[in-house]
Every structure is written in C-alpha cells, then in structure tokens.
Motif scaffolding. Sequence first.
Motif, short mmCIF file in Angstrom:
data_model
loop_
_atom_site.label_atom_id
_atom_site.label_comp_id
_atom_site.label_asym_id
_atom_site.label_seq_id
_atom_site.Cartn_x
_atom_site.Cartn_y
_atom_site.Cartn_z
N SER A 94 -8.78 13.19 5.88
CA SER A 94 -9.70 13.32 6.25
C SER A 94 -8.98 13.64 8.07
CB SER A 94 -10.88 12.30 7.02
OG SER A 94 -10.98 12.33 5.89
N GLY A 141 -17.97 7.70 0.87
CA GLY A 141 -17.61 5.86 1.26
C GLY A 141 -18.19 5.12 0.16
N ASP A 146 -14.18 10.60 0.79
CA ASP A 146 -14.10 9.27 1.99
C ASP A 146 -15.20 9.49 3.12
OD1 ASP A 146 -12.88 9.94 5.65
OD2 ASP A 146 -13.01 8.26 4.45
N LEU A 156 -7.74 8.21 2.12
CA LEU A 156 -9.07 8.60 2.30
C LEU A 156 -9.05 8.85 3.78
CD1 LEU A 156 -11.86 7.71 -0.68
CD2 LEU A 156 -10.13 9.63 -0.83
N PRO A 157 -8.85 8.37 4.58
CA PRO A 157 -9.31 9.05 6.17
C PRO A 157 -7.51 9.43 6.26
CG PRO A 157 -9.44 6.06 5.46
CD PRO A 157 -8.95 7.12 4.27
N ARG A 178 -12.21 14.65 1.13
CA ARG A 178 -12.10 14.78 2.17
C ARG A 178 -13.72 14.19 1.84
NH1 ARG A 178 -7.83 17.51 4.34
NH2 ARG A 178 -8.07 18.83 3.17
#
Lengths: 488, 630, 345
Positions: free
Chosen positions: B229, B111, B108, B225-226, B105
């Motif tokens: 999250s 970025g 993420d 990754l999203p 997370r």
Amino acid sequence: MDKGKQTNAPSKGGKVDGDGLTKKERRALKVQEKNKQHPPDNKKDSQNAPAMKTEPAKPANVPPGQLSEKELRRLEWEKKLAEQKPKPEKSENDNISKAELKARRREQQEAQRLAKQQQQKPPEKAAEVKKAAPSPKKVEKKKVSDSRRLQIVSHLYSDASFSNASVYKNVHPAFVRLGVQYSTKKILGSNARARALLAAVKCLINDLQTPPKQEFCRYLETVLQTCMDYLQLCRPLAVSMTNALRHFKTKLHQVECLEDNVKKEKLLEEIETYVAEEIDKAGEAISLKVNEKISNGDVILTYGCSSLVTKILKDAHLAGKQFKVVVIDGRPLLEGRTMLQRLVQIGINCTYVQMNAVSYVMNQATKLLLGAHALLTNGYVMSRIGTAQVALVAQAFSKPVLVCCETYKFSEQVLTDSFVYNELGDPEMLFTANTLDESSPLVTSKNDNLQILNLLYDVTPPDLITAVVTELAILPCTSAPVVLRIKP
Amino acid sequence: MSIKSKDDIIQAVVVADTFGDEFLPLSSDIPLALFPLINRPLIDYTLEFLSLGGIEETFLFCCSHTDAIKAHINQSVKDKAGWSLTMKVNVIVSESCHSFGDCLRDLDRKGILRGNFVLLEPGTLSNIKLLPIVKKHNEVANKDKGAAMTVIYQEAGIGQMGRDLNEEVVVAVNNNNRVLFHRKLGQSRDRKIEFPLEIFLENSNVSLHHNLKDTHIAICSPSVLPLFSDNFDFQSKDDFVKGLLMNEEILGSTVYCHVTKGSHFGGAITNWRMYQAISHELQNKWIYPLQPPALKAHNLKNGVVTGDKVVLNDNKKIANSIIGDNVTIGKNVQIEHSFILSNTKIADNVIITHSVIGPNCHIKANSRITASSIIGKDVVIENEQFIENSLVQSTQPENCEEKDKLGKKAFRLKLETDDDDLGALSRKLSQLHIGDSPVEESEDEAFTDSEDEELSYTQSPVPDDTKLFFTEVIDSLTRGFEDELRCENLILEINSSRYAYNVTVKEVNFNVIKAILIMSLRFPIGAQYFSQFVRLLSFFAPILKNYIRNEGAMLDCLQAIEDVAISNENVNEKWVMFTMKWFYDKDFVTEDVIMEWSKSLDTKSRFYGQVKPFIEWLEEAEEASSSEDD
Amino acid sequence: MPENENLTDVIKLISDIRHGKVFNSYEIALRTEQLLEKLISEGQWNNARELMQQIKDKIRQVSQSLPLEATATNIMRHILKVIREEFDLGSEKKAEGQSLHQIVTGDQSDELDYSESHGNLRNRLLDHLTEYKVELETSTENIAAQALEHIHTNEIILTVGISNTVEKFLKHAAKQRKFQVIVVEAAPLYRGHKMAASLANSNIQTTVIPDSGVFAMMSRVNKVIIGTHSVMADGGLRAASGVHAIALAAKHYSVPVMVLSHMYKLTPTYVCSHEKDTFNMCASPANVIPYSTGPLLNKITVYNPIFDYVPPELVTLFISHQGGNAPSYVYRLLSELYHPDDYEL
C-alpha cells in the motif's frame, strides 16, 4: 670414487702449494668458483630434466669434463645411500683414514648445502611436483575404524596410509596424477583405466634417462615397479591394467637385444599397437557382431556405464536402426547417469530407472547388453556390482543376456563368490542421495552396531548369461579358458 | 478434530488473474483459473495443493469472469472435492484492480488477513508441503523483525523445459538464507552482472545461485500488505523483492529464500510455454501426488491424453497432445504437440501442430493450423485455411484490418508488440515451444572467448597510476633526449606528472632512475654501447642530481638498478658494474649506502652475483684507501 | 443427506491416503475401523441389508479413487462378512449350518434377505467390532511373539526397506538371540536407512547395502524376512518395488523368504497382467533423477514404480498373528475372512 679424492687429498699439512695460496685461500677460491658455476648449472639441470628432479643423480647431461660436478653427484648419491642404508656406509667409513674422512665430511656438508639449493629451486619451477604435494591430503584413504568393519570382508580393508612423502618420491609425476585420478574415481571403467595407464607408461618411457651404469630395460622395469606399487596403494589394479602391463613386460624383454636408441621407439610403438588392437579394433569387431543382432523395434536394457556398450549402441544408431534403450542405474556410483548423457547426445531414445524397477521394465525388454570388468577362467563374469542381479531378473523373464568383453580382459583368476576378491568403496557415499527431501538418518548415527558395506564388483555365474561377445567370436561363457590358451 | 483458535489457521491468498495479455484470445472468454490443464480446471490443482499443504482458509482474488469462478467453486464444494473437506475458500471480487499489486492493496484495505500467510501468483501448481516452510518463516521472523517474505525457489537446470527463460534469476544469499541480491535476467541479453560490493563485505558467507526457478509461492508476513500500500510502484512480486532489497535501510525489511529439495516441485503458468511445460510435467508425474484426473482408459500411446466422450476416427497421427471432452475428430487428422479444448469439432484432413484450439470451435476440412497459433472460443475456421503463428478470435477486434478477417467468426488478433528486440524475444520465449535446437555447444565456446577478453582488466587502482606515471616519465625523457631539451624543463614535466598521478617522492625517484636505465637498454649492443650509455647518463645528470639528494633517494636509485637488472635478462654483469661504478664515481651514491644496501640483498640471487665483484672491489678500495690513510 | 455425510468420511480418508498424511497400513486400518464404528453406531440404517449397502458404497468409492489401496477395502469386506455371520446367528434359520445335502440341493431363491431387523444387531456388531479392534491393535505383537520360533543364533537375516512389523519382530528376537541383520536400502526413498538406524539402536548388528549388492550378499544370508503391502489371492505379493529381484536372488541360493503380514492385507483379487496401470502406479521421477539435472530431462522417460509383484513360488512362508502358512493355503484363509459374494465389488 678414487678420481675425486685426488684433488683433495694432498692438502694434508699446512704447506703452501704451487700457486702460492694457502690452503684456506685455495679453498675460498674454490668455493667462489663453485658459487659461480652452480647458479647456471642449477638452471641447466632443472631445465633439462624437469621430470627427474627428485632423482638428481640421474641426469647424465652435464659435460663430463668438470670433475667437481661428478664429485657432487657422487656425494649426493652417497648421501642418499647413507639415508637408505646407514649400516653399510658406516663400515665403509671405518676403512678410510682420518684426514680423508675430514675432507669427505666437509665435501659432504657442501654437497648437502648445494643439494638443498637444488631441491629448493626446482620445486618452484615445476608445477607437477606441486601437484603431488597437496595430493596426500586428498588421497589419504579414510581408515575405517576397527569396530565398524564387516567381518566377512575384513580382508579387503586396506591399512596402508600413504601420506608418507617418500612413498612417491621416486614416482613419475604422470603416475602420481594417475593415482589421484584413480582413487578419487575420476577415471572409471576398465577400458579407461587401462588406456590411462598405458598413456602414463608412454610418458615414463619418453622421460626416462638411464643412469650410466644401468641397462635401460632393467632400469625401466624397476622404475615401473615403484610406480605400480604406488598405484596399487591408490586403488587396487584392474584386471585390464594387469594384463596390459604383463604384455608390456614381455615386449620389454623382447626389446633387450636391440640398440638403445631404437628401444624407446619400439616400446612406444608396441604400446600404441596394443591399444589400437586390443581396445579399439576389438571394440569395433564386437560392435559389428552385436549390430547384427540388433533389429528395429528392439528395447535394449543396459546397466551402469560401459564404454563398449556405448560404442555398440552408437554404431547401431548411426546405421539407422530404430530401437530404445533403458538404462538401469545402481547406487552409489550412479554411473548410469553418465551413460544416459552420452546416449542422449547421440540421439537415442532413452528411459532411465533405478535398480528397484528392474522387474518393472524387464517385461518390455527384448535383450540385455552388459559390459564386463573381467572374464574369469571358470566362466564367471566379474563386473560392476548389480550386474548379477540384473542378469538374474532377465533370466527369470527369459530375456537374452549378452556380455561384451574384449579378450584382453580375460583373466586367469577363478572366483565363485563376490567376497574373496573384491574392492571396497567409500561407505560414506551411501549416506547421501541428491534426490532425498531430507538427509538420511545414517549421517547422524554413530552407533557401532551399524556398518555400511559398499562393494564395487560382483561375480555373475555363467548360467545367467546367454553369451559373451568377444572380437574373436560370440562364445558361451565357459569357453573362456580356451581363449586364454589361444592368446599369445 | 480439535477446535483451533482462529489465529492458528494458516491463510493463503491466490490471485487468480494474470492482468496481462499472454493468454489472449482465450483469456477473454475463460479466466486463467478455469483454464483446463489436462482436462481439469487449473484452480482445482491449486486448491488441492493448498489443502495438501495444510492451509485451511484461502482467499481467491478474482477480477474478471468472477461469476464463472464462483459457480465453479460452489459446484466443487457440492461435489465434495477433496480440498473442500479441509479448507474454506472465499472468493473476493474486485473489478477495479489492474495488477497484482493492486490486488494486494485491496486486500490490505479489507483487512481480512491476520498473521503470516501464503501468497500464490496466478496459475501456480505445486506439491510442496507448506507447513514446515511456514514454521521456518515464523522462526526467522521472530529473530529478524523485518523479515517480510520468504520466497520459495526450486533448483532447475538451465535450458530445462520447465524453467521459463523470461524468469531467469540470479540470487545472492547469505548463510541465513537472507536474500542479498536479486536480479531477473530474462529480458536482457547482458552477459555481465554487477554485484554490489557491500554484500560481500558485510556477510561472511555468500552463495550465488543461477540454478533457481521461481515457484511463484511466497510466505508473507503481515507487513507485506502495508508495504504494497505504501509503495504504489510495486506492481508485481518481483518489483516488491527488488524494491525491498534496494531500500533496505529505508524500509527496514528483508527477504528470505527457501530452496526446495528432493521431489518438491513448484511452477506457475505465466505464458503458453509454461503451460506446455507444466502440462508435460504433470503428465510425467513430477507434481505427484497432484494428478490429472484418472483417465486410464484414455491414455493412448504417444503421449496423448483424451477426455470423456471423445470420438476419434483414427488416431495414428495424433501424438503428444491433450484432447478435451466431447471432441470429435475426423479422418486423416494429424495433431501434434497441441491442446484441443472441449466441445470442438475437427473435420477431415486437418493438420494441427503446436497450437491451442479453444473450446466450442469448429475446424473445417483441409485446414492447417501451425506454429503456436492460439484459436479462441467459438471460432469457425473455414475450409482450406492456413493459419500460422496467429491469434484468432471469434469476434471482431477493434482495429481490425481487411486481411485479418479470416471468416465470419474468425478474426486475427494483433497485439501491440514492442518493436525492439527485447519485446520480440520475450514474446518468442512465451510462445509454445516448437523444437529443440541441436546441442548448442558451439555457442558456449563463443561465450568463453568474449568473457576472457572482458576479464582482462582486473587491476586495482593504485598501481595503475604509478604505471601511467612511469610510462609518462619514459616518454618525456625519451623525447627530451632525442630533442635535446633542457633538463629543467624535463624536471618540471616530471613533477607535474607526479602531482597528476599523486605519486610519492620515493616512487618518483625510483621511477625516474628506472626510466633512464631502461632507456639505456634500448641502445644496440656493441662496442659503442657503453659510450652511448655514458652520453645518456651525462645528459640526464642534472635530473639525477635533482632527484638523488639524500640517502633515501640513493637507496631508491640502487633499488632501481636492481629492479632493472632483475627484470631484464639481457643485463649482464658488466652493465651492472658499469652503472654502479658510474653512480659511485659521480658521487650520486656513497659507499656507505652501497654497503648497507648490499647487505640487504639476497645473497643467492643472480643479481647479487653480478653486484658482488663491485662490492668486493669497493671493499678492497676501502681497505686500500683506509690503509693508505694509515 | 446421510449418505453423503458418510461418503464425506471416506473422501477424507481417501484424500489423506493420497496425500500421504496417513501412511502406514496399520494407521489406515485403524482409521477404517473408526469409520465403520461410527457408521454402525450412529449411522441410519434399519436392517442388515441397508448397512451392507452403505458399506458396499464406501468400498466402491475407495476402489475407484485408490485402486491399489487394499487395506481399507479389505477391512470393510471383513466387516461385511461379520455382519452376515451375526445376522445368521441372530436369525433362527440355517442354525444347523450347511450340510452337504443342502449345498447341493439349495438354489438361489434360498438366499437370505438380510432385511429382517434385529434389535440387538447393532450392539452385537459393536461388540464384535471392539473385539476386532483389539485384534488389530495386538496383531503386531502377536506376530513379533513368534520371532523366536524362526530365528536361531548367529543367523544372518536380510530385510528390505522399512516395515513396522518386521522391526518389532526382529527387536523381539534380539532380546534373547544374537544375530545379524543386513538391510537393503530400498531406492528410491532409501527407507532402509531409517530401519537400519532403528535396529542398530536396539543393539542389533546391522549392515546397510545398496540394492545392487543383493545378489552378492545373498550367498551368505540365512533367511529373508520382509513385510508387504498386500497379499494377492494366489499367494503372490504386492510389495515395494525391488522385492521381486530380491526374492529371485533368494530363490537362486535357496534362501527361505518369510513374509510377515496381517490378516487385513489379504486381498481377494488376482493379478491378471503386469500392465502398468492396473497393477502398479508410478510416483514422482524426482526421486530417481533430480529435477535440477537440466535439459536432459526433456528427452528421456523416467519411471518410478511403487510396487512390485512377487509370484507365489518365490515365497516360502506367510506369518500372521495366527501362525505360519504356506502360500498355497492363502485361498483358504480368504474364505475365512470374506464372503464369496463380496469378492468382486
């Protein structure tokens, strides 16, 4: 044959006979009778002789009182004969009068219908025949196309296709199963094959019911011959199997003078003695002899998988000797892995290498123990392919090579190279390897110039071998003909 | 060297910490990444593997001891380690992460990842060539937009040392290698797995694998990754896979798997047992070309590997162990199956078996350390101490009891263990492997017995009901006959049963008559038989009348007779004749129906033979009656 | 620092070799040559001694990390010799060559310093290097061109595994002669399959046999033609695993064994012992028995050696781009390739 005619012959004209029924009615009644009798009889037949369904003429267990049954059997026999030898039957027919011909024809038709019934029911009840049916698909040998054959071994390619059902129609189901096991390589190794063969022969003897006019021994021989022909088609016979069979045949001749009911038992006894003596006890004797030669700290090399060598190593381990074993494996059968599993289960410290690493491990070895398929009269050892190579490398490093072979595997053949008499395996087994990252390019290559040779046996010259261990003594290879002369 | 655009570079993420307490007490001083594996830090192997695989940029995620890791990385770059020439390593620090999911997370949020990337769990070692697999993943992702991850598995046999029993996994895969079902078996002792039926219905080709080992390597799409999250309960990769499979429709993402072939190997050090296994496998070159540092002079016999500057006074009793740098070992020391990390001093007459001794320790004379004990850093074990199956650290832990104090610098550490079986089992499986039990063939046999029992109830629902109905009918009728109840009541009972089991009319007729006939078979055979039979039938006549009302019902009745006759061998011709005659006489069944039915019979069956006389008699009777009519 | 930079190149080469990215000995040769070219043209050195020192460092680095990798070190040694020669040519001393008198009476102090700087040493070296590169690139064709001298019609030739040189050799001969080839599949990597497929595509009658079938087939073989990894100073070979057994079988049946090798495969080291770690190395056992075999693997040891030593008695002929040589002549070839001072580094 004449007895049967009497019941049917007199119905020539349209006369009414003694019981007041016309011919038609009498026949209808008879049909009814037969209908009532046959369902129970079918069951009886098939229950009593499950193994002999394919030869309905054999069972002699139906009470002889019923003439119609005998007649039926006779008709079926005739039908069979008609199938196999059409010409003589025709000439027979010419000599008989028309009316009798008509009667015969009608009876034959009935017999055929009933025979069909019989044949339809028993296959449902016997699982063994079912097994035989799907097997032709599996066991069909892949015919290598002509262009892909190797000239040098073209005499070894077999042309026989045996998807023809009549080939094994007369073969005992135990042999059918054996044939499948041989050709799919489920049973590997000369000892195992010989044992399996003798077990199947025992089955055959147990199940055999001689037809009334034939002599037991001769009949057994003919049946055995058909079975062996079938086995030969599945996979060429091993030397151990041929020797065992030859021994059995001599015993068969000896048994001829005894009474019938004793013959079977005697034969079974003979087979069991043969297995116990020639295979089991010989194995133990060999193991004792070799165990004297194994000392603590030895590193023993062995190639492929041999039941005899496994036994020797097991006995040595149980006797408390500390040694290591290196198992060398060869493609494509990779039998070494089976050997490895067995040895590890016994608890022996093992190393495993492939054929290419022979020179690498030969340095640390102290002796070699090899199994054999057969020992030839000129002293050459016929064994799994690759054995000669291993023996050669051992000789280059001056390590002793011991070949362990029971005397029943000694053969009268004489060979000097590995091509004249050999067996070809399936070339496609060389395509695949389960250790590769990607598949081999051979799989996709359809080039006619490319051939694959997968021989199963090779022949090791006697100068590469230090000694042969048999249950009689430890001999040099060249003493093989002496042993053959001594053996009964 | 051509200049690649930034997009072509494959990135990798290595999460460097385990977040668990598997490696206490050593992990409180040394991060997992710097654990020595045959005298070389673990992270070196991981980075070598990544550069070998073609990765050019790696993000190393650290949460504890970050300085040590950074220092090590910088030193390696200075020393020009092999991987440093082709790969750039960025160390990312985040002190607040407590799990694998948290790290992702965090990534993420930052970025920094673009495109597909390779995700490695802590402690992974491998020699798999990654680029072809990444390429395949790209192709798959192009076809299936929701492809989130490709998990890499390796085939391994059951019971093999390198296959973690905690991670036993069963996977169902279709022929596109899409994962349809994933279940981790390790923790439970269930012998049964239930597969959802949909996976078999929706896919033409399903293969079930139980022979797979998780390599802890995965190729991820940018959507991973999203997803982490969005779902806060994803704490580990397995959660992720499970969650994705369960909520396929909602999340719209799929997981694929890749099974490696041939000499490719992958594994992770998740607990001490795996540490032992992977160390063993590394020594035996399963992870070629990753190799332990070239220590030719130090490879002693008996599987012992020593580091530099090791002083061994006599090495006869040292077997199957890894000894680090600068270790001094006294006389008459027995070390077996153990790991001794660097700078340790071991005095005389010490016995160490199946244990790990941390760096900078001092083991004084005559001590014994056995049975998967883990000794931490800087611990001093006094003379003649006996330590078994314990974790020992040099500083005093929080809730330390008197008996746990072993010395000035030695304290036994107690971890919170779950008291139930599962916790104990998993803990046992995580510890060092002490020995092999002898061949467990007897256990296998035990399994098959219980399995046979459980497999017996394989009935589909529909016949169940009918069978139950049938048994109920027989019960009611038997009771009715014995107690001489009124038939109307019996009819009511039968009807209510019929509604309860949702049985059709045909079945009702069939089963009722069959029940009655079967009841008749219970009578003893003898002279009285038929009279009893008649009594039974007359008693039930109203019921029969109620149910046999039309031709269809008559056919059912006849079929019932056929059924009973065929399925019971004791039934002979007489019985059949008698039954049929009775039904015919009482006009329950008409001739036409009988004739029709008889034509449908199999003329070759035994039953037909039994029925035939009756039919012939009927025919004759017909003829007779018709001729009479004439 | 410039030294470290140069080592970087070497380290890259080493890691590429170790990870299998550069696999063929030919490719390794080209890479080494490029590396040396770069060093000579762009490197910082003032005289021959410094240059030789740098090259010696590289040789040490390679032989420490990859003790069995011979090609790279051999080429570097050869370049050292070239440098010495060029230096000799450039300097006016000893232009008359070494007479017997001088060899006997000359003493150690006479050694050349190599520290004089020559202006055009760099250019001369680069020229020489270019020539060498051309020689490298054409050596395979040169060897292949000799094929017709060794293969007659209707021969049966045995070869092992895959070798670029042997493949070109056979294909060249196949254009004009008709013969058969038997390829041994060379477990455990089964490279022989690829070789056989490639040969069959060039219309050569090929047969594939497993390693175990070599002794059986050898009686019908006319010649054995193989490639090798490197040639030792005594004329023996360091070849792929399994070649020793094949050479023994050839000796048993008196079949000539011909080894095709490039000059850069000749190594000045001897084999003193068959000890595993010094001569040979092992690869992953997964090629011999798959990892998925199960708990059996915990109890057994598996070896997968990569190389094999073949003693010189088993080799009949070496074929290089200059022609054929007997194994007993290898020592002479070595002295032409390398300077005696560079043998042990």
